[in-house]
Design an enzyme around this catalytic site. Structure first.
Site, PDB file in Angstrom:
ATOM      1  N   LYS A 126      29.360  31.052  49.978  1.00 36.70           N
ATOM      2  CA  LYS A 126      29.300  32.388  50.619  1.00 36.70           C
ATOM      3  C   LYS A 126      30.606  32.681  51.331  1.00 36.70           C
ATOM      4  O   LYS A 126      31.310  32.077  51.755  1.00 36.70           O
ATOM      5  CB  LYS A 126      27.925  32.545  51.705  1.00 36.70           C
TER       6      LYS A 126
ATOM      7  N   ARG B 201      14.714  28.061  46.388  1.00 42.41           N
ATOM      8  CA  ARG B 201      13.846  27.669  45.134  1.00 42.41           C
ATOM      9  C   ARG B 201      13.689  26.272  44.856  1.00 42.41           C
ATOM     10  O   ARG B 201      12.547  25.801  44.459  1.00 42.41           O
ATOM     11  CB  ARG B 201      14.034  28.849  44.233  1.00 42.41           C
TER      12      ARG B 201
HETATM   13  N1  BES Z   1      19.698  32.034  52.058  1.00 34.55           N
HETATM   14  C1  BES Z   1      19.797  33.127  51.022  1.00 34.55           C
HETATM   15  C2  BES Z   1      19.222  34.418  50.969  1.00 34.55           C
HETATM   16  C3  BES Z   1      19.250  35.253  52.073  1.00 34.55           C
HETATM   17  C4  BES Z   1      20.293  36.479  52.030  1.00 34.55           C
HETATM   18  C5  BES Z   1      18.844  35.194  53.407  1.00 34.55           C
HETATM   19  C6  BES Z   1      20.550  37.123  53.201  1.00 34.55           C
HETATM   20  C7  BES Z   1      18.841  35.982  54.583  1.00 34.55           C
HETATM   21  C8  BES Z   1      19.782  36.815  54.309  1.00 34.55           C
HETATM   22  C9  BES Z   1      19.585  32.413  49.760  1.00 34.55           C
HETATM   23  O1  BES Z   1      19.465  31.038  49.803  1.00 34.55           O
HETATM   24  C10 BES Z   1      20.552  32.823  48.698  1.00 34.55           C
HETATM   25  O2  BES Z   1      21.825  32.359  48.979  1.00 34.55           O
HETATM   26  N2  BES Z   1      20.210  33.485  47.627  1.00 34.55           N
HETATM   27  C11 BES Z   1      21.259  34.242  46.707  1.00 34.55           C
HETATM   28  C12 BES Z   1      20.467  33.972  45.454  1.00 34.55           C
HETATM   29  C13 BES Z   1      21.582  34.150  44.378  1.00 34.55           C
HETATM   30  C14 BES Z   1      22.771  33.275  44.202  1.00 34.55           C
HETATM   31  C15 BES Z   1      20.695  34.363  43.095  1.00 34.55           C
HETATM   32  C16 BES Z   1      21.363  35.629  47.092  1.00 34.55           C
HETATM   33  O3  BES Z   1      20.490  36.279  47.567  1.00 34.55           O
HETATM   34  O4  BES Z   1      22.259  36.149  46.962  1.00 34.55           O
HETATM   35 ZN    ZN Z   2      21.550  30.095  49.203  1.00 34.32          ZN
END
Ligand code: BES
Ligand code: ZN
Ligand code: ZN
Length: 493
Positions: A268, A342
């Site tokens: 990230k 997931r």
């Molecule tokens: N934990 C994140 C989602 C999230 C984002 C929670 C902001 C709280 C605040 C999740 O694991 C994630 O990183 N999701 C990705 C999915 C993508 C790679 C398809 C996302 O939302 O960017």
């Molecule tokens: Zn994630």
């Protein structure tokens, strides 16, 4: 904070007097003021300067001198009587808290709503004040002094308010625990600590067990374990069983418990990464609900299953393109290591079905950033294969002011998570609908005969702004909702 209910409050020790009235209650306000301040009509009109607005959440403060001491008076509008509900009155409690100007407040609250049939108004107001009072300052060496010291509610229905407030306090204990778990940084709230927090429920009669990485290997939880590969910390699948009425079917609650989500090799950006300490909010909600049910000694059967792990990088971390075999036997192409929740839930959901065979499964997860794009911080997204379960959850949410909005779990989006090399892929093609494809992914691990709902709390578990019932930061969203759902559902079964 001390909370009390009595028929007649001794005003001598109170420095803040709150009068709550709906839009037809101006006489109640005047009578109250006259009796408190011992004023005649003319003097009162001088203070009030004509009419005052009792529409919802209109608050007017002024100071008076009573027996030689300054007292703050708040006249609080509750709006239309027909629109009053537990949710609206609890929120009003939060607004009262925010509007008090005095320090070290000892409150007396009178309300005229109970005269109009809303007997539990006093308890709901007190609940709102307590929820709003919570802050996370345990790591500050100098604490700010509490704003409100005590609340004394004037009511003619002392017993019913005390009784319901006892339940509400138990619910609040659950909310506060959830908020605390979410607020703690990841160096403190690591997998071992979160496991300990779950184990603390044992003292309340909850049976807590866990699987270690080794145990999970034996039963083929490779989707979950793939996420754990990059971390030096352990991973756990924790089960918590609260069973007080064994004749009833258990409701299963499943939670995503990423104590930190760096994104893995699909790292990230640093801006906002710190927020990923809260990626265990789903698990925290499940722990909070079980705590509140156990404290209330609720006559229900609920099992909680949480997947606790960190998503990190190292030479051992899982790589984009890896293929894993989930516990269910399905093969998954891990196209993006940041779509890890997931993967953890796939195995946690499958395990839940295998072990408990529940009729109802509800999962809570901070699953997608896309849910914030869709719904902002107001509504959590809900996906369900059952209209009935959705409706019951929506109703419970409205009752406590935790709103849910249903999004489509429609097969037409399936195409997006098809893989060329495995049964499914863990991300869509990036053409939008990220929360939907995530939910559809989970559906692959759900028995179609089970009533299932997935609630995406990524944008509701935490807010950068203060809300009616919470300060900036952790909200505890989901605990009150599930508590209400379980109460209503179990009444009707
Ligand atoms: N934990 C994140 C989602 C999230 C984002 C929670 C902001 C709280 C605040 C999740 O694991 C994630 O990183 N999701 C990705 C999915 C993508 C790679 C398809 C996302 O939302 O960017
Ligand atoms: Zn994630
Ligand atoms: Zn995550």
């Amino acid at each position: 904070m001390n909370i009390g209910f009595s028929e007649l409050v001794d005003l001598e020790s109170k420095n803040v007097l709150v009068i709550v009235a709906n839009d037809t209650g101006s006489n109640f306000v005047k009578t109250k003021l006259k009796s408190i301040l011992k004023l005649d009509e003319v003097a009162l009109e001088n203070i009030l300067e004509g009419c005052f607005d009792l529409s919802y959440a209109k608050i007017r403060n002024f100071n008076v001198i009573l027996n030689g001491k300054i007292r703050e008076i708040l006249i609080v509008g509750a709006g239309k009587k027909d629109l009053s509900s537990r949710a609206s009155i609890e929120k009003l409690g939060g607004y009262i808290f925010s509007n008090i100007k005095s320090e070290n407040a000892n409150l007396c609250i009178s309300n005229c709503l109970e005269l109009t049939g809303l007997e539990l108004t006093a308890a709901y107001l007190a609940s709102g004040i307590l929820l709003k009072n919570w802050t996370f300052d345990k790591h500050k060496t100098s604490k700010t002094s509490p704003k409100v010291l005590s609340v004394e509610c004037e009511t003619n229905c002392v017993n019913s308010n005390k009784n319901i407030f006892g339940h509400m306090e138990a619910i609040q204990e659950g909310v506060f625990l959830t908020r605390e778990l979410v607020s703690e940084p990841a160096n403190i709230m690591d997998p071992d600590r979160l496991l300990e927090e779950a184990k603390n429920l044992k003292a309340l009669g909850v049976k807590v067990d866990f699987l270690s990485k080794r145990d999970m290997e034996k039963i083929g939880m490779n989707a979950f374990l793939g996420v754990a590969k990059g971390s030096d910390n352990p991973a756990y699948l924790v089960t918590m069983e609260y069973k007080s009425d064994k004749t009833k079917d258990a409701i299963a609650l499943v939670g995503k418990g990423l104590t930190f989500d760096s994104g893995g090799l699909c790292l990230k950006p640093s801006k906002g990464m710190a927020d990923m300490k809260g990626d265990m909010a789903g698990a925290a909600v499940v722990i909070g609900v079980l705590k509140s049910l156990a404290l209330q000694k609720a006559n229900v059967n609920v099992v909680g299953v949480i997947g606790i792990v960190e998503n990190m990088i190292s030479g051992k971390a899982q790589k984009p393109g890896d293929i894993v075999v989930a516990m269910s036997g399905k093969t998954i192409e891990v196209d993006n290591t940041d779509a890890e929740g997931r993967l953890v839930l796939a195995d946690a959901l499958w395990y839940t079905k295998e072990k408990y065979n529940p009729k109802i499964v509800i999962d809570f997860a901070t699953l997608t950033g896309a849910i914030q794009v869709a719904l902002g911080h107001e509504f959590a997204g809900i996906f369900s294969n059952s209209d009935k379960l959705f409706q019951e959850l929506e109703k419970a949410g409205n009752c406590v002011g935790e709103k849910l909005w249903r999004l489509p779990l429609h097969p037409s989006y399936e195409e997006d998570i098809k893989s060329e090399v495995a049964d499914i892929r863990n991300v869509g093609s990036g053409r939008g609908a990220g929360s939907i494809t995530a939910a559809l992914f989970l559906k692959h691990f759900i028995d179609p005969n089970v009533e299932w709902a997935h609630i995406d709390i990524a944008a509701t578990e935490w807010d950068t702004k203060a809300r009616a019932l919470s300060q900036k930061g952790a909200t505890g969203f989901g605990v009150r909702l599930l508590d209400e759902f379980v109460a209503q559902h179990c009444l009707s079964c």
